[in-house]
Design an enzyme around this catalytic site. Structure first.
Site, short mmCIF file in Angstrom:
data_model
loop_
_atom_site.label_atom_id
_atom_site.label_comp_id
_atom_site.label_asym_id
_atom_site.label_seq_id
_atom_site.Cartn_x
_atom_site.Cartn_y
_atom_site.Cartn_z
CG HIS A 32 -2.29 11.11 -4.89
ND1 HIS A 32 -3.35 11.94 -4.69
CD2 HIS A 32 -2.38 10.17 -3.93
CE1 HIS A 32 -4.07 11.52 -3.66
NE2 HIS A 32 -3.50 10.44 -3.18
NE ARG B 226 -0.47 6.25 -2.53
CZ ARG B 226 -0.10 5.12 -1.91
NH1 ARG B 226 1.18 4.82 -1.83
NH2 ARG B 226 -0.98 4.32 -1.38
CB THR C 171 -6.47 15.67 -1.86
OG1 THR C 171 -5.41 15.72 -0.91
CG2 THR C 171 -6.02 14.85 -3.05
CE1 TYR D 228 -3.26 2.99 0.75
CE2 TYR D 228 -1.72 3.51 2.51
CZ TYR D 228 -2.79 3.86 1.71
OH TYR D 228 -3.37 5.10 1.85
CD GLN E 274 -5.49 14.30 2.41
OE1 GLN E 274 -5.31 13.49 3.32
NE2 GLN E 274 -6.15 14.00 1.31
CE1 TYR F 285 -7.47 11.92 -1.27
CE2 TYR F 285 -7.38 11.04 0.96
CZ TYR F 285 -6.78 11.27 -0.26
OH TYR F 285 -5.50 10.84 -0.48
#
Length: 411
Positions: free
Chosen positions: A291, A294, A168, A38, A140, A142
């Site tokens: 990112h 990623r 983000t 991950y 941060q 989402y």
């Protein structure tokens, strides 16, 4: 006696970590295959990752000789706070599976070394606990998929005490999961014999991180994606909610600006037009990022677009992450106009290898690299870093004198 052995073990681990590359090699042996997979994940064929690394090779230093460099000052002021160094810890999800209470480990290490740490919205420790750590005021997020969900999440972040909200932007849909599947990772993790075997193959991690977490806190959950608690990190039935962002447009950032009363920063910007639009929305800072390679393969490196974005957006801090591993990398970004640099994976690996001491250790290593390289450049202050410190040759060109170097830089 037990404490003495633990300190000795930690000292031995730190003695083998000489730079930020070393912690990745150690973490690979320390962490179960899905957890390391991950953290290490890059999208598809890794072209973005290679672009991040090769971008640093495009620039060469122009050192000045015979300069008094006895005193090097790396202090950096950002949003009214004076940090010890020009770099901080980037947001990283599920770091509490790398080491016990990983988000607290990172926040406490950052406080000890006086550098910022951005808490990830995909973390497993409630934001309210991390916000109690001195200086932990970056979060941060989402964004949830509805205005109501966004408003509720922002209200929770504000109540927790965070002052700097990092939104983000580069996550409308999840990345291609093929490399996740190859490493055995899913979100949430699905219980299986292979997952159990992977955990048993790392008994130190199993006892000191996972079983310790279960014993003291129960099954970890995604705690901070929404105003309410999310899915458990291991579940056969639950599905983590990644949906609901594909319809986002700039109106949602305008909504966040209206709702959020403190410092607003956006992360995941690469297109100069997007940087201008974000500034028009009233943000107080931009983090250039792909990112960490990623999300989308074949993407440009943030370092490559930094000069143009800095030219077009010059009156708010322009920060950067993705691929930073050496003090020379940090210096190159600052010379090209970055106001601050964030580093991700190495801090996560260091926490997995040696806990808070590991995180502090690699922060010290990176600081010493920046200091040493500043001295070798003949510079004593970060304010002296600009394009005149760098040479960017064209293909096959060899620098002959200062004159063509400066022509190349100005062009």
């Amino acid at each position: 006696m037990k404490g003495w052995f633990q300190r000795l073990s930690t000292q031995n681990k730190l003695a083998s970590i000489h730079n930020l590359h070393d912690v990745e090699r150690l973490a690979r042996r320390k962490l179960p295959r899905p957890i390391f997979g991950y953290i290490d994940h890059v999208a598809e064929d890794g072209r973005t990752q290679r672009a991040n690394l090769s971008a640093f090779d495009e620039y060469h230093f122009l050192p000045k000789a015979f300069v008094n460099v006895a005193q090097i000052d790396l202090h950096t002021e950002l949003y009214g706070k004076r940090y010890a160094v020009p770099f901080g810890i980037a947001p990283m999800g599920i770091s509490a599976l790398s080491t016990y209470q990983g988000d607290l480990v990172l926040a406490r290490a950052a406080a000890r070394r006086n550098l910022p740490m951005i808490m990830s919205g995909s973390s497993l420790v409630p934001m309210e606990e991390v916000a109690k750590v001195e200086g932990a005021d970056w979060f941060q997020a989402y964004l949830p998929g509805t205005p109501e969900g966004i408003e509720a999440l922002l209200a929770r972040i504000q109540r927790a005490g965070f002052k700097k909200l990092v939104v983000t932007l580069d996550y409308p849909v999840p990345p291609n999961p093929d490399n996740f599947r190859r490493s055995g990772f899913s979100s949430p993790l699905e219980p299986s014999l292979r997952l159990a075997f992977d955990g048993l193959m790392r008994p130190g991690w199993l006892c000191n991180t996972f079983l310790r977490t279960l014993w003291k806190h129960g099954m970890p959950h995604f705690e901070n994606n929404h105003a309410e608690r999310g899915a458990p990190v291991i579940s056969r039935e639950a599905a983590r909610d990644f949906s609901g962002r594909s319809h986002f447009d700039w109106g949602y950032l305008d909504l966040v600006r209206r709702l959020w009363p403190d410092t607003l920063i956006v992360k995941g910007v690469l297109n100069p037009d997007d940087a201008v639009r974000a500034q028009q929305a009233g943000v107080e800072g931009i983090i250039l990022s792909n990112h960490g390679a990623r999300q989308l393969d074949c993407t440009i490196s943030p370092l490559q677009v930094l000069p143009e974005i800095k030219r077009r957006v010059s009156d708010i801090p322009i920060m950067i992450d993705s691929g930073f591993r050496r003090g020379t990398d940090v210096i190159k970004a600052l010379s090209l106009g970055a106001d601050f640099v964030f580093v991700g994976r190495p801090f996560n690996y260091a926490a997995a290898c040696a806990g808070q001491a590991g995180v502090e250790h690699i922060a010290d290593l990176l600081q010493r690299e920046v200091e040493r390289n500043m001295a070798l450049l003949g510079l004593i202050s970060l304010s002296q870093l600009d394009r005149t410190c760098l040479y960017q040759p064209t293909a096959g060109e060899v620098p002959q004198s200062l004159s063509p170097m400066h022509k190349s830089i100005s062009g």
